[in-house]
Design an enzyme around this catalytic site. Sequence first.
Site, PDB file in Angstrom:
ATOM      1  N   TRP A  95       0.737  -0.921  -0.129  1.00 54.22           N
ATOM      2  CA  TRP A  95       0.060  -0.061   0.122  1.00 54.22           C
ATOM      3  C   TRP A  95       0.702   1.397   0.051  1.00 54.22           C
ATOM      4  O   TRP A  95       1.999   1.217   0.767  1.00 54.22           O
ATOM      5  CB  TRP A  95      -0.843   0.050   1.292  1.00 54.22           C
ATOM      6  CG  TRP A  95      -1.591   1.318   1.813  1.00 54.22           C
ATOM      7  CD1 TRP A  95      -0.945   2.360   2.329  1.00 54.22           C
ATOM      8  CD2 TRP A  95      -2.735   1.479   1.189  1.00 54.22           C
ATOM      9  NE1 TRP A  95      -1.719   3.304   2.335  1.00 54.22           N
ATOM     10  CE2 TRP A  95      -2.924   2.983   1.750  1.00 54.22           C
ATOM     11  CE3 TRP A  95      -3.822   1.117   0.492  1.00 54.22           C
ATOM     12  CZ2 TRP A  95      -4.130   3.729   1.575  1.00 54.22           C
ATOM     13  CZ3 TRP A  95      -4.956   1.849   0.514  1.00 54.22           C
ATOM     14  CH2 TRP A  95      -5.184   3.226   0.904  1.00 54.22           C
ATOM     15  N   ASP A 107       0.039   9.059   1.026  1.00 56.72           N
ATOM     16  CA  ASP A 107       0.520  10.470   0.903  1.00 56.72           C
ATOM     17  C   ASP A 107       2.062  10.461   0.396  1.00 56.72           C
ATOM     18  O   ASP A 107       2.761   9.817   0.921  1.00 56.72           O
ATOM     19  CB  ASP A 107       0.788  11.192   2.115  1.00 56.72           C
ATOM     20  CG  ASP A 107      -0.737  11.214   2.748  1.00 56.72           C
ATOM     21  OD1 ASP A 107      -1.539  10.797   2.244  1.00 56.72           O
ATOM     22  OD2 ASP A 107      -0.785  11.935   3.904  1.00 56.72           O
ATOM     23  N   GLN A 131       3.921   7.293   2.359  1.00 57.31           N
ATOM     24  CA  GLN A 131       3.098   6.622   3.292  1.00 57.31           C
ATOM     25  C   GLN A 131       3.216   5.068   2.735  1.00 57.31           C
ATOM     26  O   GLN A 131       2.419   5.145   1.767  1.00 57.31           O
ATOM     27  CB  GLN A 131       1.953   7.087   3.656  1.00 57.31           C
ATOM     28  CG  GLN A 131       2.108   8.534   4.524  1.00 57.31           C
ATOM     29  CD  GLN A 131       2.313   8.161   5.943  1.00 57.31           C
ATOM     30  OE1 GLN A 131       1.412   7.699   6.857  1.00 57.31           O
ATOM     31  NE2 GLN A 131       3.542   8.340   6.051  1.00 57.31           N
ATOM     32  N   SER A 178       2.637  11.064   7.967  1.00 59.43           N
ATOM     33  CA  SER A 178       3.139  12.243   6.954  1.00 59.43           C
ATOM     34  C   SER A 178       4.127  13.154   7.495  1.00 59.43           C
ATOM     35  O   SER A 178       3.797  13.454   8.778  1.00 59.43           O
ATOM     36  CB  SER A 178       2.036  12.573   6.119  1.00 59.43           C
ATOM     37  OG  SER A 178       1.506  11.568   5.236  1.00 59.43           O
ATOM     38  N   ARG A 230      -0.878  16.502  13.564  1.00 66.23           N
ATOM     39  CA  ARG A 230       0.233  15.725  12.518  1.00 66.23           C
ATOM     40  C   ARG A 230       0.693  16.430  11.283  1.00 66.23           C
ATOM     41  O   ARG A 230       0.040  17.536  11.187  1.00 66.23           O
ATOM     42  CB  ARG A 230      -0.476  14.554  12.244  1.00 66.23           C
ATOM     43  CG  ARG A 230      -1.844  14.543  11.587  1.00 66.23           C
ATOM     44  CD  ARG A 230      -2.230  13.113  11.246  1.00 66.23           C
ATOM     45  NE  ARG A 230      -3.582  13.114  10.389  1.00 66.23           N
ATOM     46  CZ  ARG A 230      -4.771  12.901  11.309  1.00 66.23           C
ATOM     47  NH1 ARG A 230      -4.768  12.671  12.395  1.00 66.23           N
ATOM     48  NH2 ARG A 230      -5.894  12.813  10.677  1.00 66.23           N
TER      49      ARG A 230
HETATM   50  C1  FRU Z   1      -3.502  12.060   4.881  1.00 57.65           C
HETATM   51  C2  FRU Z   1      -3.396  11.169   6.167  1.00 57.65           C
HETATM   52  C3  FRU Z   1      -2.235  12.251   6.911  1.00 57.65           C
HETATM   53  C4  FRU Z   1      -1.684  11.269   7.624  1.00 57.65           C
HETATM   54  C5  FRU Z   1      -1.411   9.967   6.777  1.00 57.65           C
HETATM   55  C6  FRU Z   1      -1.603   8.603   7.380  1.00 57.65           C
HETATM   56  O1  FRU Z   1      -3.865  11.324   3.759  1.00 57.65           O
HETATM   57  O2  FRU Z   1      -4.468  10.903   6.813  1.00 57.65           O
HETATM   58  O3  FRU Z   1      -2.936  13.040   7.830  1.00 57.65           O
HETATM   59  O4  FRU Z   1      -0.395  11.530   8.238  1.00 57.65           O
HETATM   60  O5  FRU Z   1      -2.546  10.111   6.067  1.00 57.65           O
HETATM   61  O6  FRU Z   1      -1.332   7.572   6.547  1.00 57.65           O
END
Ligand code: FRU
Length: 489
Positions: A35, A38, A54, A98, A159
């Site tokens: 998977w 971001d 991510q 992220s 975050r």
């Molecule tokens: C955005 C998000 C971020 C977070 C990440 C987790 O798509 O939700 O806010 O850091 O994805 O995977």
Amino acid sequence: MTYSITKAEQELQSRREGLNLRWYPRYHLAARAGWMNDPNGLIWFDGWYHAFYQHHPYSTQWGPMHWGHARSKDLVHWEHLPVALAPEGPEDKDGCFSGSAVVDGDTLALIYTGHKFHGDPDDEANLYQVQCLATSRDGIHFVRQGMIVDTPPGLHHFRDPKVWREGESWYMGCRARDGETGQGRVYRSANLREWQDMGVLAVAEKEMGYMWECPDFFMLNGKRVLMFSPQGMAAEGFKNRNLFQSGYLLGEWQPGQPFVREGEFVEMDRGHDFYAPQSFLTPDGRRIVIGWLDMWESSQPEQEDGWAGMLSLPRELTLSADNRLQMRPARESEGLRGAWFPWPVSTLNNQQMTLLERCDAMEVILQWDCANSSAEQYGMSLGEGLRVYVDAQMQRLVLERNYPQYGLCGTRSVALNLDNTLSLRLFFDSSSVEVFVNEGDACLSSRIYPEAGRREINLFGWVAQRYYSKPEPGSWSDDFQFIRMVSLQ
Ligand code: FRU
């Protein structure tokens, strides 16, 4: 389960072998397997562009987040590198969320969110998100430096740090959720390790969502741009049709002051799939943005093939004279061009014609003479599932996808002025299309899932009912003045 980079690499090696590549991108960045969401930490460092993202190497579903990593000399040909961060804890035991990257002297610094539950993960009251640092000299192996900013009292969702340099200081913008209200917070540091809380940068007004994810904050032509991905904005007419949006506010800001916005929130991409964009500067000073070419909770048929998620093309951002953010494919995309297939000037008369039997990776550049067309709908289709066309009655450019077998049907569209020539650049890849309208005026990006053997490109121009039109009454023509197709490698 405990996580490590070594385990993640082993997992990816074995999963890579089982991949079905029918929809795997030819020239966009996707994870080796598993998977992706971001883009993170986009940066130029030591002669390379780096893209982190991510990543969950252990399945095609979102899970404990790692940072995947790739690098490129030209932004379009990517080389995979070992996973950069695994949730090894304790500060990020449930995920490395992220964040961004900066170059600090000879060091590449990653600033990311440590995601962790103190207790039962089904109870949000146990959620804590803190900001962490990891550093590297070679741009490949990272040393975890631990937590640098703790969760502010009373908050849980906190975050997506974006760090930038201004004057003698580093600044960090983070998104937080205070009850049902999204807010942006700012911190300042001299050394990337000790951070001083400078308070709230901006608070989401009622209609602007309960959480602003993935903030970015930069200057463009003397204006401050606050780019972010709000959750919780209601759909309104043709706007905000996706589950979550990504867009920007323009305004003014001085360190220590709140951000003063000018004007409304504007969506950056009007297709079905574009989220969590992040920007960075090229060595020659261009501001480039890359987004995740997917949308939360949208079906991803490639999951059955062993992978999920991809990133957009790199796009250069500029500000128009009337203060609109414009996105064009970064000029590096021209480095992908292979053979040209020129197409003569053509006029369609209530008909459809096939341009190409098979379109895998292709850029199509075209101009449509809208002012002299009397067709009601005219445009281009790929196989049975995708149409990009002008709807003359609605005066809109429409991207329609129709994959009922995957639950992916529906249109996205932007307003057009039909008194002008319409110029489009369309980038097709195995499972995506990105449409750039009128030199950066608008952009529509969507995932597509053509069936095997159904990747032909057609042009069509239809008149449903003959009607009187100026200047040539009764003309049913639709002038496709200029089309060039080029295969991408
Ligand atoms: C955005 C998000 C971020 C977070 C990440 C987790 O798509 O939700 O806010 O850091 O994805 O995977």
